[in-house]
Design an enzyme around this catalytic site. Structure first.
Site, PDB file in Angstrom:
ATOM      1  N   ASP A 101     132.618 -36.254  43.645  1.00 26.27           N
ATOM      2  CA  ASP A 101     132.931 -36.029  42.229  1.00 26.27           C
ATOM      3  C   ASP A 101     132.885 -34.567  41.820  1.00 26.27           C
ATOM      4  O   ASP A 101     132.728 -34.249  40.645  1.00 26.27           O
ATOM      5  CB  ASP A 101     131.946 -36.838  41.380  1.00 26.27           C
ATOM      6  CG  ASP A 101     130.500 -36.531  41.727  1.00 26.27           C
ATOM      7  OD1 ASP A 101     130.249 -35.460  42.322  1.00 26.27           O
ATOM      8  OD2 ASP A 101     129.625 -37.354  41.418  1.00 26.27           O
ATOM      9  N   GLU A 123     134.065 -42.586  48.339  1.00 21.64           N
ATOM     10  CA  GLU A 123     133.064 -42.814  47.277  1.00 21.64           C
ATOM     11  C   GLU A 123     133.757 -42.993  45.920  1.00 21.64           C
ATOM     12  O   GLU A 123     133.424 -42.349  44.911  1.00 21.64           O
ATOM     13  CB  GLU A 123     132.022 -41.693  47.201  1.00 21.64           C
ATOM     14  CG  GLU A 123     130.743 -42.095  46.480  1.00 21.64           C
ATOM     15  CD  GLU A 123     129.719 -40.966  46.413  1.00 21.64           C
ATOM     16  OE1 GLU A 123     129.921 -40.011  45.647  1.00 21.64           O
ATOM     17  OE2 GLU A 123     128.710 -41.059  47.122  1.00 21.64           O
ATOM     18  N   GLU A 137     131.199 -34.423  36.322  1.00 20.84           N
ATOM     19  CA  GLU A 137     131.476 -35.301  37.477  1.00 20.84           C
ATOM     20  C   GLU A 137     132.094 -36.638  37.089  1.00 20.84           C
ATOM     21  O   GLU A 137     132.920 -37.179  37.825  1.00 20.84           O
ATOM     22  CB  GLU A 137     130.195 -35.529  38.276  1.00 20.84           C
ATOM     23  CG  GLU A 137     129.709 -34.309  39.052  1.00 20.84           C
ATOM     24  CD  GLU A 137     128.875 -33.343  38.220  1.00 20.84           C
ATOM     25  OE1 GLU A 137     128.677 -33.597  37.002  1.00 20.84           O
ATOM     26  OE2 GLU A 137     128.428 -32.319  38.768  1.00 20.84           O
ATOM     27  N   HIS A 212     119.658 -30.170  39.295  1.00 19.62           N
ATOM     28  CA  HIS A 212     120.720 -29.170  39.127  1.00 19.62           C
ATOM     29  C   HIS A 212     121.861 -29.538  38.184  1.00 19.62           C
ATOM     30  O   HIS A 212     122.812 -28.795  38.039  1.00 19.62           O
ATOM     31  CB  HIS A 212     121.340 -28.833  40.483  1.00 19.62           C
ATOM     32  CG  HIS A 212     122.218 -29.926  41.035  1.00 19.62           C
ATOM     33  ND1 HIS A 212     121.713 -31.061  41.607  1.00 19.62           N
ATOM     34  CD2 HIS A 212     123.556 -30.052  41.092  1.00 19.62           C
ATOM     35  CE1 HIS A 212     122.702 -31.835  41.996  1.00 19.62           C
ATOM     36  NE2 HIS A 212     123.836 -31.261  41.693  1.00 19.62           N
ATOM     37  N   ARG A 214     124.530 -29.997  35.288  1.00 16.03           N
ATOM     38  CA  ARG A 214     124.931 -29.091  34.207  1.00 16.03           C
ATOM     39  C   ARG A 214     124.546 -29.604  32.826  1.00 16.03           C
ATOM     40  O   ARG A 214     124.241 -28.815  31.936  1.00 16.03           O
ATOM     41  CB  ARG A 214     126.445 -28.882  34.257  1.00 16.03           C
ATOM     42  CG  ARG A 214     126.849 -27.925  35.332  1.00 16.03           C
ATOM     43  CD  ARG A 214     128.342 -27.874  35.511  1.00 16.03           C
ATOM     44  NE  ARG A 214     128.660 -26.935  36.563  1.00 16.03           N
ATOM     45  CZ  ARG A 214     129.286 -25.788  36.371  1.00 16.03           C
ATOM     46  NH1 ARG A 214     129.700 -25.441  35.180  1.00 16.03           N
ATOM     47  NH2 ARG A 214     129.527 -24.988  37.380  1.00 16.03           N
ATOM     48  N   HIS A 245     118.171 -25.271  43.579  1.00 17.59           N
ATOM     49  CA  HIS A 245     119.631 -25.123  43.649  1.00 17.59           C
ATOM     50  C   HIS A 245     120.019 -23.692  43.268  1.00 17.59           C
ATOM     51  O   HIS A 245     119.466 -23.135  42.314  1.00 17.59           O
ATOM     52  CB  HIS A 245     120.258 -26.125  42.671  1.00 17.59           C
ATOM     53  CG  HIS A 245     121.720 -26.328  42.878  1.00 17.59           C
ATOM     54  ND1 HIS A 245     122.654 -25.468  42.363  1.00 17.59           N
ATOM     55  CD2 HIS A 245     122.413 -27.271  43.548  1.00 17.59           C
ATOM     56  CE1 HIS A 245     123.872 -25.889  42.710  1.00 17.59           C
ATOM     57  NE2 HIS A 245     123.741 -26.984  43.432  1.00 17.59           N
TER      58      HIS A 245
HETATM   59  C1  UD1 Z   1     128.399 -28.310  42.140  1.00 18.57           C
HETATM   60  C2  UD1 Z   1     129.093 -29.566  41.632  1.00 18.57           C
HETATM   61  C3  UD1 Z   1     128.126 -30.727  41.541  1.00 18.57           C
HETATM   62  C4  UD1 Z   1     127.412 -30.933  42.865  1.00 18.57           C
HETATM   63  C5  UD1 Z   1     126.778 -29.627  43.322  1.00 18.57           C
HETATM   64  C6  UD1 Z   1     126.230 -29.800  44.712  1.00 18.57           C
HETATM   65  C7  UD1 Z   1     130.965 -29.234  40.114  1.00 18.57           C
HETATM   66  C8  UD1 Z   1     131.396 -28.932  38.720  1.00 18.57           C
HETATM   67  N1  UD1 Z   1     129.651 -29.314  40.313  1.00 18.57           N
HETATM   68  O1  UD1 Z   1     127.385 -27.874  41.222  1.00 18.57           O
HETATM   69  O2  UD1 Z   1     128.811 -31.912  41.223  1.00 18.57           O
HETATM   70  O3  UD1 Z   1     126.401 -31.902  42.714  1.00 18.57           O
HETATM   71  O4  UD1 Z   1     127.788 -28.611  43.361  1.00 18.57           O
HETATM   72  O5  UD1 Z   1     125.366 -28.804  45.031  1.00 18.57           O
HETATM   73  O6  UD1 Z   1     131.800 -29.400  40.991  1.00 18.57           O
HETATM   74  N2  UD1 Z   1     126.110 -20.431  43.199  1.00 18.57           N
HETATM   75  C9  UD1 Z   1     125.667 -19.472  44.078  1.00 18.57           C
HETATM   76  N3  UD1 Z   1     125.526 -19.820  45.389  1.00 18.57           N
HETATM   77  C10 UD1 Z   1     125.805 -21.056  45.868  1.00 18.57           C
HETATM   78  C11 UD1 Z   1     126.216 -22.014  44.957  1.00 18.57           C
HETATM   79  C12 UD1 Z   1     126.362 -21.690  43.622  1.00 18.57           C
HETATM   80  O7  UD1 Z   1     125.430 -18.352  43.701  1.00 18.57           O
HETATM   81  O8  UD1 Z   1     125.687 -21.345  47.055  1.00 18.57           O
HETATM   82  C13 UD1 Z   1     126.316 -20.099  41.790  1.00 18.57           C
HETATM   83  C14 UD1 Z   1     127.630 -19.405  41.546  1.00 18.57           C
HETATM   84  O9  UD1 Z   1     127.407 -18.429  40.586  1.00 18.57           O
HETATM   85  C15 UD1 Z   1     128.521 -20.493  41.019  1.00 18.57           C
HETATM   86  C16 UD1 Z   1     127.545 -21.323  40.222  1.00 18.57           C
HETATM   87  O10 UD1 Z   1     126.374 -21.308  41.014  1.00 18.57           O
HETATM   88  O11 UD1 Z   1     129.565 -19.997  40.239  1.00 18.57           O
HETATM   89  C17 UD1 Z   1     127.966 -22.723  39.896  1.00 18.57           C
HETATM   90  O12 UD1 Z   1     128.419 -23.405  41.008  1.00 18.57           O
HETATM   91  P1  UD1 Z   1     129.501 -24.624  40.859  1.00 18.57           P
HETATM   92  O13 UD1 Z   1     130.108 -24.895  42.168  1.00 18.57           O
HETATM   93  O14 UD1 Z   1     130.420 -24.340  39.749  1.00 18.57           O
HETATM   94  O15 UD1 Z   1     128.755 -25.906  40.423  1.00 18.57           O
HETATM   95  P2  UD1 Z   1     127.432 -26.651  40.177  1.00 18.57           P
HETATM   96  O16 UD1 Z   1     127.588 -27.298  38.861  1.00 18.57           O
HETATM   97  O17 UD1 Z   1     126.267 -25.787  40.380  1.00 18.57           O
HETATM   98  N1  UDP Z   2     120.018 -31.840  50.140  1.00 16.06           N
HETATM   99  C1  UDP Z   2     119.715 -30.982  51.208  1.00 16.06           C
HETATM  100  N2  UDP Z   2     118.884 -29.906  50.973  1.00 16.06           N
HETATM  101  C2  UDP Z   2     118.350 -29.641  49.754  1.00 16.06           C
HETATM  102  C3  UDP Z   2     118.660 -30.515  48.676  1.00 16.06           C
HETATM  103  C4  UDP Z   2     119.503 -31.596  48.903  1.00 16.06           C
HETATM  104  O1  UDP Z   2     120.174 -31.206  52.318  1.00 16.06           O
HETATM  105  O2  UDP Z   2     117.624 -28.660  49.627  1.00 16.06           O
HETATM  106  C5  UDP Z   2     120.949 -32.963  50.370  1.00 16.06           C
HETATM  107  C6  UDP Z   2     120.489 -34.331  49.951  1.00 16.06           C
HETATM  108  O3  UDP Z   2     119.795 -34.968  50.988  1.00 16.06           O
HETATM  109  C7  UDP Z   2     121.785 -35.031  49.586  1.00 16.06           C
HETATM  110  C8  UDP Z   2     122.676 -33.918  49.121  1.00 16.06           C
HETATM  111  O4  UDP Z   2     122.081 -32.708  49.573  1.00 16.06           O
HETATM  112  O5  UDP Z   2     122.402 -35.634  50.714  1.00 16.06           O
HETATM  113  C9  UDP Z   2     122.792 -33.961  47.632  1.00 16.06           C
HETATM  114  O6  UDP Z   2     123.323 -32.786  47.136  1.00 16.06           O
HETATM  115  P1  UDP Z   2     123.270 -32.401  45.614  1.00 16.06           P
HETATM  116  O7  UDP Z   2     122.047 -32.976  44.999  1.00 16.06           O
HETATM  117  O8  UDP Z   2     123.469 -30.943  45.565  1.00 16.06           O
HETATM  118  O9  UDP Z   2     124.563 -33.086  45.025  1.00 16.06           O
HETATM  119  P2  UDP Z   2     124.896 -34.520  44.401  1.00 16.06           P
HETATM  120  O10 UDP Z   2     124.571 -35.557  45.408  1.00 16.06           O
HETATM  121  O11 UDP Z   2     124.105 -34.649  43.150  1.00 16.06           O
HETATM  122  O12 UDP Z   2     126.359 -34.427  44.114  1.00 16.06           O
END
Ligand code: UD1
Ligand code: UDP
Length: 376
Positions: A101, A123, A137, A212, A214, A245
């Site tokens: 998602d 999924e 999502e 994490h 939003r 995160h």
């Molecule tokens: C995104 C997904 C969320 C998922 C999560 C898994 C969307 C909108 N959200 O979260 O569904 O559960 O990933 O982890 O698709 N950033 C870093 N380093 C990283 C990652 C992120 O610096 O490795 C910072 C960046 O500034 C980036 C911001 O976090 O722009 C937001 O990241 P983004 O991919 O937009 O989405 P999340 O909502 O954090």
């Molecule tokens: N996970 C991981 N390391 C971490 C935190 C989460 O490997 O430090 C794994 C967790 O076991 C799960 C997945 O990451 O399989 C979930 O990711 P996240 O919570 O970022 O996203 P969501 O499932 O909410 O989309």
């Protein structure tokens, strides 16, 4: 197989959960001589994606390197749609797959629609029933499901959600969730956590946290963090591990509230093998993650879901977890109940999963094969 060449199947990956849940499908498809598989990374999350690709030894054939610091959702979405559409127009795959998602998944589905390329959603059919919870999502998966030619639903409930929205039966397949395949594939090694291990040897109980979403940025996030701080201070049997995160909205607040609190350890995101090991050694898991809600019950760990709504109601209905919201008082109450009431704890720590038998990826591959054969 049909007379023409092998189907070109492209899998798009954006961030951590997609890699974990697609790894079993990728490994299964790689073994199939009839499929020509390519892995495309959008790198929506650079660090989280790369960390998981390394765990599963998956190499991306293409990389869009899309992440920018604090990118807005409209910027991210428009950039993704442009890049993915251009790419698909040039490469013309026979089928594109994406999982879950994230914005990568939604943008991929839309790009496939514009380029008239069949899209398969792994999924499919999860619904919280509230467009803003989780945000964005819930919207992302509605779009992905609506545009998919093949919807791989993890449960019968997910299938029913899609039927209710008018999707034709022949586009929906119940496969189980590939997260269970990933869990079973992952070595059950006990990984050392130097800060936490001495406490566990002393009989402390580990509370593992991830957070994490939003829709929780700001006040709800502060409430949850404050609950963790209060719990660590008043329940001396607890030790807390919180892999934070990297989204800056979460990271800054988490360190501000919890850094230096006794028996609370903040860490970088753990690789999957280490995280599974941490889940295995936990007493309680407090999370807003989608994937962790599915994994914790499979490992026999009570999961408290710090959200207002969930698209994984199976966990709650089977009594394997509890939806506890994001208020400080409620979270403290629910954690203390698990600590103080042994019978209640046991009733949640059943150790089974409503998400399948670990053969979901096998089914996904078989369905793709049949679909391809039927397109004469
Ligand atoms: C995104 C997904 C969320 C998922 C999560 C898994 C969307 C909108 N959200 O979260 O569904 O559960 O990933 O982890 O698709 N950033 C870093 N380093 C990283 C990652 C992120 O610096 O490795 C910072 C960046 O500034 C980036 C911001 O976090 O722009 C937001 O990241 P983004 O991919 O937009 O989405 P999340 O909502 O954090
Ligand atoms: N996970 C991981 N390391 C971490 C935190 C989460 O490997 O430090 C794994 C967790 O076991 C799960 C997945 O990451 O399989 C979930 O990711 P996240 O919570 O970022 O996203 P969501 O499932 O909410 O989309």
């Amino acid at each position: 197989m049909r007379g023409r060449s092998k189907p070109k199947i492209y899998i798009l990956l954006g961030t951590r959960p997609e890699v974990i849940k697609m790894a079993p499908v990728i490994l299964a498809l790689k073994k199939e001589p009839w499929a020509d598989l390519k892995i495309v990374s959008t790198a929506q999350h650079r660090e989280l994606l790369d960390q998981m690709l390394a765990v599963f030894d998956i190499r991306a054939d293409e990389d869009f390197n899309i992440m920018k610091p604090n990118q807005s959702l409209p910027d991210l979405t428009s950039e993704l749609i442009k890049r993915v559409s251009d790419f698909l127009r040039e490469r013309k795959p026979d089928l594109v797959l994406a999982q879950g998602d994230t914005t990568t998944v939604m943008a991929t589905a839309i790009s496939c629609f514009y380029e008239k390329i069949p899209f398969g959603h792994v999924e499919a059919g999860l619904r919280s029933g509230d467009l803003y919870n989780p945000f964005p999502e819930e919207f992302n998966r509605i779009v992905a499901d609506r545009l998919a030619e093949l919807n791989f639903a993890p449960t019968e409930r997910a299938r029913q959600n899609l039927l209710r929205e008018g999707l034709p039966e022949e586009k929906i397949f119940v496969t189980g969730n590939t997260v269970i395949d990933a869990l079973l594939m992952t070595a059950r090694r006990e990984i050392q956590i130097p800060e936490v291990d001495p406490y566990l040897r002393n009989g402390h109980k580990l509370m593992l946290i991830t957070f994490h979403r939003r829709e929780s940025f700001g006040e709800p996030l502060r409430e949850v963090l404050q609950a963790v701080k209060d719990l660590a201070q008043r329940r001396r049997e607890l030790v807390v591990l919180y892999p934070v995160h990297p989204n800056p909205n979460v990271r800054e607040e988490a360190y501000r509230v919890l850094q230096g609190v006794e028996r609370v350890f903040l860490s970088e995101p753990l690789d999957y093998v280490s995280f599974v090991s941490a889940m295995n050694r936990s007493y309680i898991i407090l999370t807003d993650s989608g994937g962790v809600q599915e994994e914790a019950p499979a490992l026999g760990k009570p999961v408290l879901v710090a959200r207002e709504r969930t698209e994984r109601p199976e966990v709650i209905e089977h009594g394997l977890g509890k939806l506890v919201g994001r208020s400080k008082e409620r979270i403290i109450l629910e954690v203390e109940r698990l600590l103080d009431d042994g019978e209640y704890y046991k009733s949640m720590a059943k150790g089974y999963s409503p998400y399948g038998d670990g053969r979901a990826s096998e089914r996904v591959v078989e369905i793709i094969k049949r679909w391809w054969m039927s397109r004469a």
